[in-house]
Design a protein around this motif. Structure first.
Motif, PDB file in Angstrom:
ATOM      1  N   SER A  79       0.820  -1.209   0.000  1.00  0.00           N
ATOM      2  CA  SER A  79       0.000   0.000   0.000  1.00  0.00           C
ATOM      3  C   SER A  79       0.854   1.259   0.000  1.00  0.00           C
ATOM      4  CB  SER A  79      -0.915   0.008   1.232  1.00  0.00           C
ATOM      5  OG  SER A  79      -1.876  -1.019   1.139  1.00  0.00           O
ATOM      6  N   LEU A  80       2.121   1.114   0.330  1.00  0.00           N
ATOM      7  CA  LEU A  80       3.048   2.248   0.256  1.00  0.00           C
ATOM      8  C   LEU A  80       3.855   2.200  -1.037  1.00  0.00           C
ATOM      9  CD1 LEU A  80       4.382   2.245   3.936  1.00  0.00           C
ATOM     10  CD2 LEU A  80       2.830   3.899   2.925  1.00  0.00           C
ATOM     11  N   TYR A  81       4.754   1.225  -1.124  1.00  0.00           N
ATOM     12  CA  TYR A  81       5.702   1.190  -2.231  1.00  0.00           C
ATOM     13  C   TYR A  81       5.035   0.794  -3.541  1.00  0.00           C
ATOM     14  CZ  TYR A  81       8.963   1.305   1.672  1.00  0.00           C
ATOM     15  OH  TYR A  81       9.638   1.668   2.816  1.00  0.00           O
ATOM     16  N   GLY A  82       4.133  -0.190  -3.493  1.00  0.00           N
ATOM     17  CA  GLY A  82       3.499  -0.659  -4.720  1.00  0.00           C
ATOM     18  C   GLY A  82       2.459   0.290  -5.265  1.00  0.00           C
ATOM     19  N   LEU A  83       2.013   1.237  -4.446  1.00  0.00           N
ATOM     20  CA  LEU A  83       1.007   2.203  -4.898  1.00  0.00           C
ATOM     21  C   LEU A  83       1.660   3.519  -5.303  1.00  0.00           C
ATOM     22  CD1 LEU A  83      -1.975   2.916  -5.292  1.00  0.00           C
ATOM     23  CD2 LEU A  83      -2.043   3.613  -2.905  1.00  0.00           C
ATOM     24  N   TYR A  84       2.448   4.109  -4.418  1.00  0.00           N
ATOM     25  CA  TYR A  84       2.998   5.442  -4.663  1.00  0.00           C
ATOM     26  C   TYR A  84       4.095   5.437  -5.729  1.00  0.00           C
ATOM     27  CZ  TYR A  84       0.461   7.376  -0.688  1.00  0.00           C
ATOM     28  OH  TYR A  84      -0.531   7.796   0.160  1.00  0.00           O
ATOM     29  N   PHE A  85       4.851   4.360  -5.816  1.00  0.00           N
ATOM     30  CA  PHE A  85       5.985   4.340  -6.737  1.00  0.00           C
ATOM     31  C   PHE A  85       5.673   3.608  -8.037  1.00  0.00           C
ATOM     32  CE2 PHE A  85       8.826   4.588  -2.725  1.00  0.00           C
ATOM     33  CZ  PHE A  85       8.559   5.946  -2.631  1.00  0.00           C
ATOM     34  N   THR A  86       4.385   3.488  -8.370  1.00  0.00           N
ATOM     35  CA  THR A  86       3.963   2.906  -9.647  1.00  0.00           C
ATOM     36  C   THR A  86       2.916   3.836 -10.268  1.00  0.00           C
ATOM     37  OG1 THR A  86       2.103   1.634  -8.730  1.00  0.00           O
ATOM     38  CG2 THR A  86       4.288   0.581  -8.676  1.00  0.00           C
ATOM     39  N   PRO A  87       2.593   3.642 -11.549  1.00  0.00           N
ATOM     40  CA  PRO A  87       1.569   4.491 -12.195  1.00  0.00           C
ATOM     41  C   PRO A  87       0.171   4.324 -11.607  1.00  0.00           C
ATOM     42  CG  PRO A  87       2.949   3.388 -13.836  1.00  0.00           C
ATOM     43  CD  PRO A  87       3.285   2.770 -12.509  1.00  0.00           C
ATOM     44  N   LEU A  88      -0.031   3.314 -10.759  1.00  0.00           N
ATOM     45  CA  LEU A  88      -1.362   3.073 -10.202  1.00  0.00           C
ATOM     46  C   LEU A  88      -1.861   4.264  -9.396  1.00  0.00           C
ATOM     47  CD1 LEU A  88      -3.738   1.185  -9.732  1.00  0.00           C
ATOM     48  CD2 LEU A  88      -2.474   0.164  -7.812  1.00  0.00           C
ATOM     49  N   PHE A  89      -0.973   4.908  -8.652  1.00  0.00           N
ATOM     50  CA  PHE A  89      -1.384   6.048  -7.836  1.00  0.00           C
ATOM     51  C   PHE A  89      -1.921   7.177  -8.712  1.00  0.00           C
ATOM     52  CE2 PHE A  89      -0.706  10.067  -5.653  1.00  0.00           C
ATOM     53  CZ  PHE A  89      -1.264   9.816  -4.413  1.00  0.00           C
ATOM     54  N   ASP A  90      -1.191   7.534  -9.756  1.00  0.00           N
ATOM     55  CA  ASP A  90      -1.633   8.608 -10.646  1.00  0.00           C
ATOM     56  C   ASP A  90      -2.950   8.255 -11.333  1.00  0.00           C
ATOM     57  OD1 ASP A  90       0.525  10.238 -10.081  1.00  0.00           O
ATOM     58  OD2 ASP A  90       1.774   9.351 -11.636  1.00  0.00           O
ATOM     59  N   PHE A  91      -3.116   6.979 -11.668  1.00  0.00           N
ATOM     60  CA  PHE A  91      -4.363   6.545 -12.302  1.00  0.00           C
ATOM     61  C   PHE A  91      -5.552   6.739 -11.363  1.00  0.00           C
ATOM     62  CE2 PHE A  91      -7.466   3.057 -12.768  1.00  0.00           C
ATOM     63  CZ  PHE A  91      -7.969   3.378 -14.028  1.00  0.00           C
ATOM     64  N   LEU A  92      -5.400   6.350 -10.103  1.00  0.00           N
ATOM     65  CA  LEU A  92      -6.491   6.498  -9.140  1.00  0.00           C
ATOM     66  C   LEU A  92      -6.776   7.964  -8.823  1.00  0.00           C
ATOM     67  CD1 LEU A  92      -5.618   3.603  -6.659  1.00  0.00           C
ATOM     68  CD2 LEU A  92      -7.484   3.660  -8.329  1.00  0.00           C
ATOM     69  N   MET A  93      -5.746   8.795  -8.863  1.00  0.00           N
ATOM     70  CA  MET A  93      -5.919  10.206  -8.531  1.00  0.00           C
ATOM     71  C   MET A  93      -6.524  11.013  -9.668  1.00  0.00           C
ATOM     72  SD  MET A  93      -5.123  10.849  -5.395  1.00  0.00           S
ATOM     73  CE  MET A  93      -4.766  12.606  -5.357  1.00  0.00           C
ATOM     74  N   GLU A  94      -6.800  10.388 -10.807  1.00  0.00           N
ATOM     75  CA  GLU A  94      -7.402  11.110 -11.925  1.00  0.00           C
ATOM     76  C   GLU A  94      -8.860  11.473 -11.664  1.00  0.00           C
ATOM     77  OE1 GLU A  94      -6.867   8.765 -15.391  1.00  0.00           O
ATOM     78  OE2 GLU A  94      -4.734   9.226 -15.608  1.00  0.00           O
ATOM     79  N   SER A  95      -9.482  10.874 -10.668  1.00  0.00           N
ATOM     80  CA  SER A  95     -10.889  11.143 -10.403  1.00  0.00           C
ATOM     81  C   SER A  95     -11.174  11.063  -8.911  1.00  0.00           C
ATOM     82  CB  SER A  95     -11.775  10.140 -11.151  1.00  0.00           C
ATOM     83  OG  SER A  95     -11.597   8.841 -10.611  1.00  0.00           O
ATOM     84  N   LYS A  96     -12.274  11.680  -8.504  1.00  0.00           N
ATOM     85  CA  LYS A  96     -12.722  11.586  -7.115  1.00  0.00           C
ATOM     86  C   LYS A  96     -13.050  10.144  -6.739  1.00  0.00           C
ATOM     87  CE  LYS A  96     -13.212  15.729  -5.071  1.00  0.00           C
ATOM     88  NZ  LYS A  96     -12.836  16.032  -3.665  1.00  0.00           N
ATOM     89  N   THR A  97     -13.624   9.402  -7.700  1.00  0.00           N
ATOM     90  CA  THR A  97     -13.977   8.006  -7.439  1.00  0.00           C
ATOM     91  C   THR A  97     -12.738   7.180  -7.140  1.00  0.00           C
ATOM     92  OG1 THR A  97     -15.898   8.187  -8.910  1.00  0.00           O
ATOM     93  CG2 THR A  97     -15.116   5.964  -8.379  1.00  0.00           C
TER      94      THR A  97
END
Length: 317
Positions: free
Chosen positions: A156-174
Motif C-alpha cells: 500500500s506504500l511502495y506498490g502504490l505510490y511508486f507505480t503508475p497506479l497512484f496517478d491513475f487512481l488520482m485522476e478522479s474523485k472516485t
C-alpha cells in the motif's frame, strides 16, 4: 504530467491553512458511511441497555472517535487539498490507515453486533449466525494472517505510490475514494489480529502480536525517508501544484515524507499500550480463574475429609 480531471476545479484553492482545511466539504460516500456506522453502533448499544446488559463506555468513545477521524479527513477541505498537495494527502493516508482502524477496533463493533443481534431459531441462520460464519471463515484466516497483512501493508506504500497506479487512481474523485477505502481496510486487517478485541479466526500470543506490530512499522519510516531524501518530485500527480497554492513540489514532498516518517511512531505507541493493557487484564482473568478452580478443589478436599471423619465416627460407634 497527466491532466487529472479531479484537479481542474481546484486550481484556484488558496494557500493551505489549518482553518481552511477544517472547513466542511462533504464527500457523499464517506458522509453516508459515517452516519450509517454511527447509527448501527448506537442501535446496538441501545439494544443492550434496554435489556439491562452492560457495554463499556470507553468502547463507544473509541468507535465514535474512529468514525469522526475518518470524517475529519474525508468530509472537510482536507480532502480537496489532498488532491493537489502531497503533504495533506499524506495526513489523510496516515490518519485513515493507522489511527482510524485502531480506534474502530478498540470499539469492538463485531462483539457489539454479536451481542445485539437476535439469535435465529433452531435450524435457521440469521444475521448473527452469518456474521459468526464470516468471522471464522477460511477467508478471514487468510486476510488476517501476517503472511498476507504485512505484504499488503507494504504494498500500500511502495506498490502504490511508486507505480503508475497512484496517478491513475488520482485522476478522479472516485479513484481517490477507492484508494482511501483501501487504506482503511488494510489498516483494519493489519491491526485486527494484533490488538483488536473482536472475535476472529486467529489470536496469537501477546509477544507474537508485538513482533507483528514492529515488523510493519519500519517500512513506514523507510518510505518517509525515501520521500524526504529524493532530489526531485517522485509522484506525477503532485509534480505541478497549482500556482495559487504558492508551494514548491519538492518541499511539499519532503513535508509528506516527514509526516509518513513521524506518524509511524504514534500508532505504535498507542497499540503497544493497548496490548500491554489487554495482556495485564488477560493475566488477571487467568489468575482469577485459577483461584476459583483452587477454591473448588479445596472445597472438594474438605468435603472428602469430612466424609472420611464421618466414616471413622460411624465405625467407632
Amino acid at each position: 504530467m497527466a491532466d487529472h480531471s479531479g484537479h481542474g476545479m481546484m486550481m484556484d484553492l488558496p494557500p493551505f491553512t489549518l482553518a481552511r482545511g477544517l472547513e466542511l466539504s462533504l464527500d457523499p460516500f464517506f458522509l453516508i458511511s459515517s452516519l450509517v456506522a454511527l447509527g448501527l453502533y448506537g442501535w446496538g448499544v441501545a439494544r443492550l441497555v434496554r435489556r439491562g446488559d452492560a457495554w463499556q463506555a470507553g468502547r463507544t468513545v473509541a468507535f465514535v472517535l474512529g468514525v469522526l477521524s475518518i470524517a475529519l479527513v474525508m468530509c472537510t477541505k482536507l480532502n480537496d487539498y489532498g488532491m493537489v498537495m502531497f503533504s495533506v494527502h499524506m495526513v489523510q493516508h496516515m490518519v485513515i490507515s493507522m489511527l482510524s482502524p485502531i480506534l474502530l477496533l478498540l470499539g469492538a463493533p463485531m462483539t457489539l453486533a454479536l451481542r445485539a443481534l437476535p439469535v435465529a431459531g433452531r435450524g435457521r441462520k440469521g444475521p448473527r449466525e452469518l456474521l459468526l460464519k464470516v468471522l471464522h471463515s477460511r477467508y478471514m484466516r487468510v486476510v488476517t494472517h501476517p503472511a498476507f497483512t504485512l505484504p499488503m501493508f507494504i504494498a500500500s506504500l511502495y506498490g502504490l505510490y511508486f507505480t503508475p497506479l497512484f496517478d491513475f487512481l488520482m485522476e478522479s474523485k472516485t479513484g481517490h475514494t477507492f484508494m482511501m477505502v483501501h487504506f482503511l481496510m488494510v489498516g483494519v486487517v493489519f491491526f485486527w489480529p494484533i490488538m483488536g478485541v473482536d472475535p476472529g479466526p486467529r489470536r496469537p500470543g501477546y509477544v507474537m502480536r508485538m513482533l507483528e506490530l514492529f515488523a510493519g512499522m519500519p517500512f513506514h519510516a523507510f518510505f518517509g525517508i525515501a520521500l524526504m531524501m529524493a532530489s526531485q518530485p517522485m509522484i506525477g500527480t503532485y509534480m505541478s501544484p497549482p500556482a495559487s497554492l504558492g508551494i514548491d513540489a519538492l518541499s511539499d514532498q519532503e513535508a509528506a515524507g516527514g509526516i509518513a516518517w513521524a506518524f509511524s511512531e504514534i500508532p505504535s505507541v498507542v497499540v503497544l499500550i493497548a496490548l500491554l493493557f489487554q495482556w495485564r487484564r488477560s493475566e488477571e482473568r487467568e489468575a482469577k480463574r485459577k483461584d476459583r478452580a483452587a477454591d473448588r478443589d479445596g472445597d472438594k478436599e474438605l468435603e472428602q475429609y469430612n466424609a472420611y471423619l464421618a466414616s471413622l465416627h460411624a465405625r467407632g460407634s
